[in-house]
Design a protein around this motif. Structure first.
Motif, PDB file in Angstrom:
ATOM      1  N   LYS A  19      48.425  30.844  35.034  1.00  0.00           N
ATOM      2  CA  LYS A  19      48.797  31.082  36.423  1.00  0.00           C
ATOM      3  C   LYS A  19      47.757  31.895  37.185  1.00  0.00           C
ATOM      4  O   LYS A  19      47.522  31.679  38.359  1.00  0.00           O
ATOM      5  N   THR A  20      47.164  32.867  36.542  1.00  0.00           N
ATOM      6  CA  THR A  20      46.124  33.671  37.182  1.00  0.00           C
ATOM      7  C   THR A  20      44.980  33.779  36.197  1.00  0.00           C
ATOM      8  O   THR A  20      45.093  34.423  35.164  1.00  0.00           O
ATOM      9  N   LEU A  21      43.910  33.103  36.529  1.00  0.00           N
ATOM     10  CA  LEU A  21      42.837  33.009  35.540  1.00  0.00           C
ATOM     11  C   LEU A  21      42.097  34.330  35.365  1.00  0.00           C
ATOM     12  O   LEU A  21      41.816  35.030  36.321  1.00  0.00           O
ATOM     13  N   ASP A  22      41.802  34.644  34.132  1.00  0.00           N
ATOM     14  CA  ASP A  22      41.074  35.870  33.821  1.00  0.00           C
ATOM     15  C   ASP A  22      39.632  35.746  34.268  1.00  0.00           C
ATOM     16  O   ASP A  22      39.041  34.687  34.213  1.00  0.00           O
ATOM     17  N   GLU A  23      39.089  36.851  34.672  1.00  0.00           N
ATOM     18  CA  GLU A  23      37.638  36.877  34.861  1.00  0.00           C
ATOM     19  C   GLU A  23      37.012  36.919  33.482  1.00  0.00           C
ATOM     20  O   GLU A  23      37.396  37.716  32.645  1.00  0.00           O
ATOM     21  N   TYR A  24      36.047  36.071  33.275  1.00  0.00           N
ATOM     22  CA  TYR A  24      35.434  36.043  31.960  1.00  0.00           C
ATOM     23  C   TYR A  24      34.455  37.201  31.822  1.00  0.00           C
ATOM     24  O   TYR A  24      33.541  37.338  32.616  1.00  0.00           O
ATOM     25  N   PRO A  25      34.672  38.074  30.830  1.00  0.00           N
ATOM     26  CA  PRO A  25      33.751  39.211  30.639  1.00  0.00           C
ATOM     27  C   PRO A  25      32.381  38.698  30.196  1.00  0.00           C
ATOM     28  O   PRO A  25      32.216  38.288  29.057  1.00  0.00           O
ATOM     29  N   SER A  26      31.442  38.689  31.096  1.00  0.00           N
ATOM     30  CA  SER A  26      30.166  38.033  30.828  1.00  0.00           C
ATOM     31  C   SER A  26      29.397  38.697  29.701  1.00  0.00           C
ATOM     32  O   SER A  26      28.561  38.066  29.054  1.00  0.00           O
ATOM     33  N   ASP A  27      29.658  39.977  29.429  1.00  0.00           N
ATOM     34  CA  ASP A  27      28.904  40.642  28.368  1.00  0.00           C
ATOM     35  C   ASP A  27      29.194  40.045  26.997  1.00  0.00           C
ATOM     36  O   ASP A  27      28.434  40.213  26.062  1.00  0.00           O
ATOM     37  N   LEU A  28      30.295  39.317  26.892  1.00  0.00           N
ATOM     38  CA  LEU A  28      30.617  38.720  25.603  1.00  0.00           C
ATOM     39  C   LEU A  28      29.643  37.616  25.231  1.00  0.00           C
ATOM     40  O   LEU A  28      29.531  37.240  24.079  1.00  0.00           O
TER      41      LEU A  28
END
Ligand SMILES: [Zn+2]
Length: 188
Positions: A19-28
């Motif tokens: 329903k509410t997409l997570d921001e993808y933690p780019s550091d991963l």
């Protein structure tokens, strides 16, 4: 046990859409084991499915919390967000089938499911399949990041604080103890 059927990429049932997409933690992306497969660069996949480890977890949660609400549950992202870098997008290619490796589970204290508590138990269990967990404006990653030890909570400052659900992502490898399709019992 789990519903493992393939769906057409155009078939995203409402009750499966995150329903509410997570921001993808780019550091991963710094982890060499965390490189998205070829599908992530926009290659069209004909079909998608959810990682079997996540279906196993959802089955266990459904069994432990009968009648729980699923308003904020979701696996696949909608077409506005996928293709994209979120683990809710079927970016892992398994023989040409896109695999969704992120899942949201609804906070429903009336049925005993306190999302922060389930997230905490998963975190403390240090299951080798876990990539990261997000709950109540915190994120815990399987590897040490930003001076925080592995599996320690870090602040997660997003417009979505993850108070109505918790998020779990599993790692991109398919098999073995940390495999996304490994269906051993979760610690919940
Ligand atoms: Zn999510």
């Amino acid at each position: 046990m789990s519903d493992e059927k393939l769906r057409s990429i155009d078939d995203r049932p409402a009750d499966e859409i995150a329903k509410t997409l997570d921001e993808y933690p780019s550091d991963l992306h710094n982890d060499p084991d965390d490189m998205p497969s070829a599908a992530a660069d926009g290659a069209a996949l004909a079909a998608w499915r959810v990682a079997k480890s996540l279906l196993r977890l959802r089955d266990q949660i459904n069994a432990k919390f009968p009648g729980r609400k699923k308003d904020s549950d979701g696996t696949i992202g909608d077409t506005a967000h996928c293709p994209g870098t979120s683990d809710h997008c079927p970016n892992i290619s398994d023989g040409g089938v896109g695999v969704v490796t992120g899942m949201d589970i609804t906070h429903d204290p009336a049925h005993g499911l306190v999302s922060g508590d389930v997230a905490e138990k998963l975190r403390l269990g240090r299951d080798p399949r876990i990539k990261y967990i997000i709950s109540n404006s915190r994120i815990a990653n399987f590897q040490a990041l930003d001076g925080h030890p592995a599996f320690a909570w870090r602040p997660y400052n997003s417009q979505n604080p993850h108070e109505k659900h918790f998020h779990i992502s599993v790692k991109p490898g398919k098999t073995g103890p940390g495999g996304y399709d490994t269906t051993t019992d979760w610690n919940i």
